[in-house]
Design a protein around this motif. Structure first.
Motif, PDB file in Angstrom:
ATOM      1  N   SER A   7      19.361  42.314  27.194  1.00 42.05           N
ATOM      2  CA  SER A   7      20.475  42.068  26.274  1.00 42.05           C
ATOM      3  C   SER A   7      21.285  40.875  26.761  1.00 42.05           C
ATOM      4  CB  SER A   7      21.373  43.307  26.191  1.00 42.05           C
ATOM      5  OG  SER A   7      21.886  43.623  27.480  1.00 42.05           O
ATOM      6  N   THR A   8      22.303  40.559  26.027  1.00 36.29           N
ATOM      7  CA  THR A   8      23.129  39.396  26.334  1.00 36.29           C
ATOM      8  C   THR A   8      23.945  39.627  27.602  1.00 36.29           C
ATOM      9  OG1 THR A   8      23.296  38.868  23.988  1.00 36.29           O
ATOM     10  CG2 THR A   8      24.931  37.862  25.445  1.00 36.29           C
TER      11      THR A   8
ATOM     12  N   ASP B  65      27.236  38.906  29.316  1.00 34.55           N
ATOM     13  CA  ASP B  65      28.552  38.554  28.761  1.00 34.55           C
ATOM     14  C   ASP B  65      29.622  38.990  29.764  1.00 34.55           C
ATOM     15  OD1 ASP B  65      30.803  38.035  27.308  1.00 34.55           O
ATOM     16  OD2 ASP B  65      30.104  39.028  25.488  1.00 34.55           O
TER      17      ASP B  65
ATOM     18  N   VAL C 285      21.785  34.549  26.761  1.00 37.47           N
ATOM     19  CA  VAL C 285      20.852  35.386  25.984  1.00 37.47           C
ATOM     20  C   VAL C 285      19.443  35.154  26.516  1.00 37.47           C
ATOM     21  CG1 VAL C 285      22.245  35.445  23.906  1.00 37.47           C
ATOM     22  CG2 VAL C 285      20.585  33.601  24.243  1.00 37.47           C
TER      23      VAL C 285
ATOM     24  N   GLY D 298      22.528  30.087  28.493  1.00 33.41           N
ATOM     25  CA  GLY D 298      23.917  30.532  28.429  1.00 33.41           C
ATOM     26  C   GLY D 298      24.900  29.411  28.218  1.00 33.41           C
TER      27      GLY D 298
ATOM     28  N   ALA E  46      27.478  33.891  20.134  1.00 30.02           N
ATOM     29  CA  ALA E  46      26.228  34.423  19.600  1.00 30.02           C
ATOM     30  C   ALA E  46      25.669  33.519  18.511  1.00 30.02           C
ATOM     31  CB  ALA E  46      26.454  35.826  19.047  1.00 30.02           C
TER      32      ALA E  46
ATOM     33  N   ALA F 208      21.832  43.066  32.171  1.00 30.66           N
ATOM     34  CA  ALA F 208      21.237  42.235  31.111  1.00 30.66           C
ATOM     35  C   ALA F 208      19.714  42.175  31.242  1.00 30.66           C
ATOM     36  CB  ALA F 208      21.843  40.836  31.148  1.00 30.66           C
TER      37      ALA F 208
ATOM     38  N   TRP G  98      16.707  32.446  30.546  1.00 31.00           N
ATOM     39  CA  TRP G  98      18.006  32.811  29.947  1.00 31.00           C
ATOM     40  C   TRP G  98      18.760  31.530  29.637  1.00 31.00           C
ATOM     41  CZ3 TRP G  98      19.750  37.957  29.310  1.00 31.00           C
ATOM     42  CH2 TRP G  98      18.867  38.935  29.817  1.00 31.00           C
TER      43      TRP G  98
ATOM     44  N   THR H 286      23.262  42.545  16.154  1.00 25.21           N
ATOM     45  CA  THR H 286      24.363  42.713  17.100  1.00 25.21           C
ATOM     46  C   THR H 286      25.604  43.202  16.344  1.00 25.21           C
ATOM     47  OG1 THR H 286      23.486  40.903  18.444  1.00 25.21           O
ATOM     48  CG2 THR H 286      25.769  41.566  18.847  1.00 25.21           C
TER      49      THR H 286
ATOM     50  N   ARG I 253      28.325  33.571  28.664  1.00 25.81           N
ATOM     51  CA  ARG I 253      27.404  34.386  27.867  1.00 25.81           C
ATOM     52  C   ARG I 253      26.006  33.748  27.948  1.00 25.81           C
ATOM     53  NH1 ARG I 253      28.902  38.007  24.049  1.00 25.81           N
ATOM     54  NH2 ARG I 253      27.173  37.400  22.715  1.00 25.81           N
TER      55      ARG I 253
ATOM     56  N   THR J  97      22.333  44.265  21.491  1.00 24.45           N
ATOM     57  CA  THR J  97      21.538  43.623  20.446  1.00 24.45           C
ATOM     58  C   THR J  97      20.195  44.327  20.346  1.00 24.45           C
ATOM     59  OG1 THR J  97      22.612  41.480  20.793  1.00 24.45           O
ATOM     60  CG2 THR J  97      20.450  41.473  19.698  1.00 24.45           C
TER      61      THR J  97
END
Length: 903
Positions: free
Chosen positions: A221-222, A224, A244, A258, A282, A216, A256, A370, A242, A348
């Motif tokens: 990116s995310t 997950d 982002v 989450g 998301a 990530a 980040w 995404t 998750r 994404t």
């Protein structure tokens, strides 16, 4: 705006034609026209508006009619805020406001706006504050962004609190868990936790979690992943986590964010449910921005309100369009490429692009694309997260433009402009610095600190003071103000006035920078030195003039003294009508000459400081009656009428000084009026009584109005016709009025006449304090003895004859030696001793008077023609009765009789 200002009909405004504007106003107008900032100057009592182009843009529908309009008429909606500020600024204060909210009427509609405002006084050519300079910087867009962000944050926190998911925040490299809201699923932590991996993640899942994190971070990116976690009750459970990346203004990851859902009970659910959870996560992560779901060919399936706002369309309109139809043509290729990259990588993909609104305007936005698989295994969809960048890009552009304008404006002003940090490290010099010193500012070549500037450029004699003042300003946080000499590129030094102000951090209040200017005042300092030299020369000339007048006065008074005494004796003789007719003009001439000499005496008394105000309540009509009797004859002889109606008022002032003022005004009025007459009238103005002395004379030209109160100046008497006096009357009036703490004003029209007005305080309604009545003259002069000492034979003879006519036995002496001999020969001290002050050969009459006093002589009189300030002061100190030549026989007789009263 320059063209509009030139074309405007200023003659129809209170400012009048532009050609008649004061220089100071024209300079300020030129300054604001050249300024890149919004600026407006408000001039005159009506605060007439003159502004520049940048300000005009802010006025919306009020421009151009706002030009030349009184500001209160133009902006009535904010007058309650601006009115008191303008009043304070017109009294010399300055005001400043940051992020101030105002409700303005723009294009006929009230609008919430925010501004940074500064208000400064502007002085006219006479140095008097005549206007207000306002600097206006609109920050409405920025404030709206800040308010929107706060609102968004509040909604987000509410969403977090309402959510059933655990929410966490990680630092950039995931080494630190900044916060975890477990919502009963996981143990909460409000503090930073660097051991989160061991405390929450199952040991077997830790490598997988770390690899997902690295992936990530590498791809931005995310994050997950489903993995095992230790739940709040200590047991193991499953979570779908998750996170982002959160980007800062520069597009860099700053942390980040989450969410972790509890999937312990749903571990066996199908893949479709997990894909739905991914899509919901998301949407949750970007709920504060524009959200849309699209088909792979770009048709909108679902949109939120924020995206509709960004696109400037209703939800129904958006749903009928494709993303290509709302994308700027130049950005279509980049948009397709982002979708293809998202399809290829499964990650994404974000890009900045322009969306086109129905009105033809474009809006910048960041879109994160995404690819979300279908729940039922069908065609995947596109999830687009769109953030409006318009305000941010406009703010960045405005900041760049503002900086450019500041540098342009700084280079345009004639002063040296400088900026340092709080510690004195130089951050900026404008072009004027390089032009003057020959050293262009660059971090590597220019002085880096204030100390460097002082060492390299300030005159050594001024270095210590400059350093001390700057350190004092740093210590107190106040104004940095100093004058010093600055070395030019030619090597010479010029005087500069340095002013610096601190800029404080809005949040902490700590000083972070110093902004200042250095203004060349070398020529001004030189002019001040010349003016001081001129003042010293003028004062010396004034002292020489006073001494000259005293000398001239003394020389003139000697023959006039004798003539007055002989005329008084002659007037008592029995004369035939023809001789009496010849005697009158001779007597009038002597009276005129005596008046001129007494005018000089009044100035001398003022110079000596012997005139002081002794205020009391007195009836003004008694004084007016006395003056009427004094001037009725001269007015009648000049074929003028003299009108002086009763005032029927009492005033509180010094009656003797008031009489002195009014006598001078009446004398001038009769003297300068050839036909018509003179009127003395009174009127009440509040708690003051105005006394108007009005004549129908030639009047005073406007260019002479300021000089009429100067000593020895006479209107229209450049050839010095002495029959009209020495020109000291109005000078005396002005100075006596100052002693009375009042004022004398004048109104005049050439060819019509003049009115001089004296203002006096009215007495209270309480009973009037009666003026002290003159005591009856006691005793008689007949049979008294007198010793008269004067070195002038003619004056001595006149005094001898005069005193003998009153029945006094007179003994005369011309020297001190003769006087002392006579004084010793008296069996009893003489009743009267009259001595001239100046007896020749350095001798004065003061010594013989002192001897006579010691021997018991009750009445001593010092006669002098010397009107110098020193002589008057000497008489005041010793308490000797003093009469100035020419002596009025009646006054001398009254003085002697009063002194001998009761003896």
């Amino acid at each position: 705006m320059g063209a509009l200002i030139r074309a405007h009909d200023w003659a129809a405004t209170p400012l009048g034609p532009k050609a008649n504007w004061p220089l100071s106003l024209r300079v300020v107008v030129d300054l604001i026209l050249a300024s890149p900032l919004g600026m407006i100057v408000l001039w005159g009592p009506d605060l007439i508006q003159i502004y520049n182009d940048c300000y005009a843009e802010m006025t919306a529908g009020k421009h151009p009619r706002a030009l030349g309009q009184p500001t209160r008429e133009c902006w009535p909606e904010v007058w309650d805020f601006n009115g008191p500020i303008y009043e304070a600024v017109l009294h010399g204060q300055s005001r400043g406001f940051d992020d101030h909210k105002l409700i303005l009427e723009r294009n006929g509609v009230p609008e919430e706006t925010w501004f940074d405002l500064t208000y400064s006084p502007v002085r006219n050519d006479a140095g008097i504050i005549a206007g207000v300079l306002v600097t206006v910087h609109e920050v409405t867009n920025r404030k709206r962004i800040e308010l929107a962000l706060r609102d968004s944050e509040s909604r987000f926190r509410a969403l977090v609190n309402a959510s059933a998911y655990a929410v966490y925040r990680m630092n950039v490299d995931w080494t630190e868990m900044r916060r975890l809201d477990g919502h009963g699923f996981l143990a909460d932590t409000a503090d930073s936790n660097t051991a989160w991996l061991e405390e929450y993640i199952h040991p077997d899942d830790q490598p997988q979690v770390l690899e997902a994190i690295r992936q990530a971070i590498r791809t931005r990116s995310t994050f997950d992943l489903e993995h095992r976690v230790r739940q709040a009750d200590g047991s193991l459970g499953w979570t779908h986590s998750r996170a982002v990346p959160i980007l800062d203004a520069d597009g860099e990851v700053c942390e980040w964010f989450g969410a972790a859902s509890n999937v312990t009970a749903r571990r066996s659910t199908d893949e479709a449910l997990r894909r739905s959870e991914a899509r919901l996560s998301a949407l949750f992560a970007r709920a504060a921005v524009g959200l849309s779901e699209l088909t792979l060919d770009g048709r909108f399936l679902r949109v939120n309100d924020e995206l509709c706002r960004i696109l400037g369309r209703s939800r129904e309109e958006v749903m009928d369009l494709s993303v290509a139809e709302v994308t700027h043509p130049d950005d279509l290729a980049a948009s397709r490429s982002a979708i293809e990259q998202a399809l290829w990588t499964g990650e994404t993909v974000a890009l900045d692009k322009r969306y086109r609104r129905p009105d033809g305007t474009d809006v910048w936005a960041n879109s994160g694309i995404t690819i979300v698989p279908s729940d039922d295994g069908g065609e995947s969809h596109i999830l687009a997260v769109t953030a409006d960048l318009t305000v941010r890009r406009e703010t960045e552009a405005a900041l760049r433009e503002s900086e450019a304008r500041f540098r342009l404006m700084a280079d345009a002003v004639p002063q040296i402009v400088w900026i340092t940090d709080a510690g004195g490290r130089v951050e900026f010099f404008n072009r004027r610095w390089a032009d003057y010193t020959g050293v262009a500012y660059a971090p590597r070549t220019a002085p880096t600190t204030v100390s460097d500037v002082i060492a390299d450029f300030i005159h050594p004699d001024d270095a210590a003071l400059t350093t001390e003042r700057f350190r004092e300003a740093q210590r107190t946080g106040g104004l940095y103000l100093v004058e010093h000499r600055l070395r030019s590129k030619a090597g010479d030094y010029r005087w500069f006035l340095v002013r610096g102000l601190p800029y404080r951090d809005p949040r902490s209040g700590e000083i972070v920078r110093w902004f200042g200017t250095s203004t060349d005042i070398h020529d001004h300092k030189h002019t001040e030195a010349l003016l001081q030299q001129a003042r010293d020369t003028a004062e010396a000339a004034s002292r020489e003039k006073s001494n000259f007048l005293a000398s001239v006065s003394h020389d003139l008074r000697q023959p006039v003294q004798a003539a007055n005494l002989f005329l008084g004796l002659l007037g008592r003789q029995s004369l035939d009508p023809k001789a009496r007719e010849l005697l009158k003009p001779l007597s009038d001439s002597m009276t005129s000459l005596t008046g001129m000499l007494n005018g000089l005496l009044e100035v001398a008394r003022l110079d000596a400081g012997l005139l002081t105000a002794q205020a009391r309540v007195f009836d003004l009509d008694e004084l007016l009656k006395r003056l009427y009797g004094e001037f009725q004859g001269p007015a009648r002889e000049a074929k003028l009428w003299l009108h002086m109606p009763p005032a029927a008022r009492s005033v509180r002032s010094d009656p003797l000084l008031v009489e002195l003022v009014l006598r001078n005004l009446l004398s001038n009025a009769v003297k300068y009026t050839e036909q018509g007459g003179v009127t003395v009238e009174t009127r009440v103005e509040g708690d003051q009584l105005a006394i108007d002395v009005t004549d129908t004379g030639r009047g005073i030209a406007p260019e002479e109005m300021e000089r009429i109160f100067d000593p020895y100046y006479q209107v229209g008497n450049a050839t010095r016709e002495h029959a009209r006096g020495f020109g000291i009357g109005l000078a005396t009036v002005q100075r006596v009025a100052d002693l009375l703490a009042t004022r004398v004003t004048v109104r005049s029209k050439p060819g019509k006449g003049s009115t001089f007005t004296l203002m006096l305080p009215l007495a209270d309604e309480e009973a009037q304090v009666p003026a002290a009545g003159e005591e009856a003259l006691g005793g008689t002069l007949r049979g008294r003895t007198a010793l008269v000492v004067d070195d002038e034979p003619m004056v001595l003879k006149a005094l001898d004859v005069t005193l003998r006519s009153w029945g006094v036995s007179v003994h005369t002496a011309r020297t001190l030696a003769q006087a002392r001999t006579l004084l010793k020969d008296f069996e009893a001290p003489p009743d009267i001793l009259i001595a001239d002050h100046s007896l020749g050969a350095g001798e004065t009459g003061v010594s013989i008077i002192s001897e006579a006093r010691r021997r018991g002589t009750p009445v001593t009189v010092l006669v002098t023609g010397d009107t110098s300030a020193e002589r008057l002061a000497e008489a005041g100190r010793t308490g000797i009765r003093m009469l100035h030549k020419p002596i009025d026989p009646a006054r001398l007789e009254a003085l002697l009789a009063e002194g001998l009263g009761g003896r």
